[in-house]
Structure formats: C-alpha cells, structure tokens
Motif scaffolding. Structure first.
Motif, PDB file in Angstrom:
ATOM      1  N   TYR A   1      -4.486  22.135 -15.723  1.00  0.00           N
ATOM      2  CA  TYR A   1      -5.040  21.487 -16.904  1.00  0.00           C
ATOM      3  C   TYR A   1      -5.906  20.292 -16.511  1.00  0.00           C
ATOM      4  CZ  TYR A   1      -1.272  24.240 -18.884  1.00  0.00           C
ATOM      5  OH  TYR A   1      -0.421  25.275 -19.212  1.00  0.00           O
ATOM      6  N   GLN A   2      -5.471  19.571 -15.466  1.00  0.00           N
ATOM      7  CA  GLN A   2      -6.273  18.453 -14.976  1.00  0.00           C
ATOM      8  C   GLN A   2      -7.550  18.957 -14.313  1.00  0.00           C
ATOM      9  OE1 GLN A   2      -6.201  15.193 -15.170  1.00  0.00           O
ATOM     10  NE2 GLN A   2      -4.291  15.075 -16.310  1.00  0.00           N
TER      11      GLN A   2
ATOM     12  N   TYR B   1      -9.201  21.950 -14.708  1.00  0.00           N
ATOM     13  CA  TYR B   1     -10.145  22.711 -15.544  1.00  0.00           C
ATOM     14  C   TYR B   1     -10.260  22.211 -16.976  1.00  0.00           C
ATOM     15  CZ  TYR B   1      -9.808  25.939 -11.669  1.00  0.00           C
ATOM     16  OH  TYR B   1      -9.833  26.486 -10.409  1.00  0.00           O
ATOM     17  N   GLY B   2      -9.302  21.411 -17.417  1.00  0.00           N
ATOM     18  CA  GLY B   2      -9.313  20.934 -18.794  1.00  0.00           C
ATOM     19  C   GLY B   2      -8.672  21.946 -19.735  1.00  0.00           C
ATOM     20  N   THR B   3      -8.625  21.581 -20.997  1.00  0.00           N
ATOM     21  CA  THR B   3      -8.108  22.467 -22.048  1.00  0.00           C
ATOM     22  C   THR B   3      -9.089  22.407 -23.209  1.00  0.00           C
ATOM     23  OG1 THR B   3      -6.860  20.767 -23.235  1.00  0.00           O
ATOM     24  CG2 THR B   3      -5.732  21.864 -21.392  1.00  0.00           C
ATOM     25  N   ARG B   4      -8.770  23.082 -24.255  1.00  0.00           N
ATOM     26  CA  ARG B   4      -9.672  22.996 -25.410  1.00  0.00           C
ATOM     27  C   ARG B   4      -9.598  21.621 -26.079  1.00  0.00           C
ATOM     28  NH1 ARG B   4      -6.861  26.888 -29.938  1.00  0.00           N
ATOM     29  NH2 ARG B   4      -4.876  25.806 -29.985  1.00  0.00           N
ATOM     30  N   TYR B   5      -8.569  20.842 -25.732  1.00  0.00           N
ATOM     31  CA  TYR B   5      -8.397  19.517 -26.315  1.00  0.00           C
ATOM     32  C   TYR B   5      -8.867  18.372 -25.411  1.00  0.00           C
ATOM     33  CZ  TYR B   5      -5.420  22.167 -29.453  1.00  0.00           C
ATOM     34  OH  TYR B   5      -4.953  23.101 -30.331  1.00  0.00           O
ATOM     35  N   MET B   6      -9.050  18.674 -24.134  1.00  0.00           N
ATOM     36  CA  MET B   6      -9.457  17.602 -23.212  1.00  0.00           C
ATOM     37  C   MET B   6     -10.332  18.159 -22.099  1.00  0.00           C
ATOM     38  SD  MET B   6      -6.113  16.832 -20.895  1.00  0.00           S
ATOM     39  CE  MET B   6      -6.183  17.537 -19.252  1.00  0.00           C
ATOM     40  N   ALA B   7     -11.205  17.319 -21.622  1.00  0.00           N
ATOM     41  CA  ALA B   7     -12.048  17.700 -20.480  1.00  0.00           C
ATOM     42  C   ALA B   7     -11.212  17.614 -19.208  1.00  0.00           C
ATOM     43  CB  ALA B   7     -13.236  16.759 -20.378  1.00  0.00           C
ATOM     44  N   GLY B   8     -11.558  18.423 -18.249  1.00  0.00           N
ATOM     45  CA  GLY B   8     -10.853  18.397 -16.978  1.00  0.00           C
ATOM     46  C   GLY B   8     -11.279  17.206 -16.127  1.00  0.00           C
ATOM     47  N   THR B   9     -10.421  16.862 -15.203  1.00  0.00           N
ATOM     48  CA  THR B   9     -10.724  15.858 -14.193  1.00  0.00           C
ATOM     49  C   THR B   9     -10.513  16.528 -12.844  1.00  0.00           C
ATOM     50  OG1 THR B   9      -9.798  14.202 -15.688  1.00  0.00           O
ATOM     51  CG2 THR B   9     -10.236  13.499 -13.450  1.00  0.00           C
TER      52      THR B   9
END
Length: 112
Positions: free
Chosen positions: A78-79, A81-89
């Motif tokens: 999730y960090q 690639y991100g999710t639909r709610y947040m950008a990845g780092t």
C-alpha cells in the motif's frame, strides 16, 4: 632411469580457475549493489513508526548471483503503490531505478 613429472590438463585447470575468479567478481558486484539498493530502499521508506524501514530485507540467492530486496511489512504494497484513497510513497522502486544503472555499469567494467 630419470622420469619427469608431467601434469596433464593444466591448460583446462587454468581456464577453469580464470572462469571461477570471474564468477567471484560477478558475485561481489551483485553483493555490493544489493547492499546499496537495500540501504536506499530503507532510506526512501516513509517513517512514522519505523516498522516499514526495519522490514526492508535483502537476501542473496542463486549461489550469490542474485540479490533480492523486499519490503516485508504487511502494509508495504500500500505504501509502495498507493490505494484508491491515498497516493503511494514508493521506496523499493526508486532504489531499484538508481541501482540498476550502477549495476549495469559495474558489470560492464568487469566483463571488459
């Protein structure tokens, strides 16, 4: 009667030793570049609790011919690639991009 000592196959032995030394050089390049990528992935990891950074791992596989750097925290994808709610780092991909160019240069120097 004076008999001399003859070593049969010395040319093959020398060729084999030269090849082995070359493989050891390659293994050293893989090891050094893997360690540098590991350090960069840890450096790029976002730090809130430090868990993500602590869970970046390196392993040498295929008899030292392959270095794998993985981010093993449960939430690492999730960090990265991100999710639909947040950008990845991203932290592993940027480390790979930086290191791949250096690795190619190091290998080309060894092959010449």
């Amino acid at each position: 009667m004076n008999e001399g000592l003859a070593i049969v196959g010395i040319d093959k032995l020398i060729a084999k030793l030269k090849k082995s030394a070359t493989l050891e050089d390659v293994k050293q390049v893989v090891k050094v570049n893997g360690a540098e990528m590991h350090e960069n992935a840890q450096r790029f990891a976002p730090v809130k609790t430090g868990m993500l950074k602590r869970n970046v791992r390196i392993s040498l596989e295929q008899w030292g011919m392959e270095a794998k750097v993985t981010s093993e925290a449960e939430y690492a994808p999730y960090q990265e690639y991100g999710t639909r709610y947040m950008a990845g780092t991203p932290h592993v991909r940027p480390a790979f991009r930086i290191q791949s160019a250096k690795f190619k240069n190091d290998m080309q120097r060894r092959v010449k």
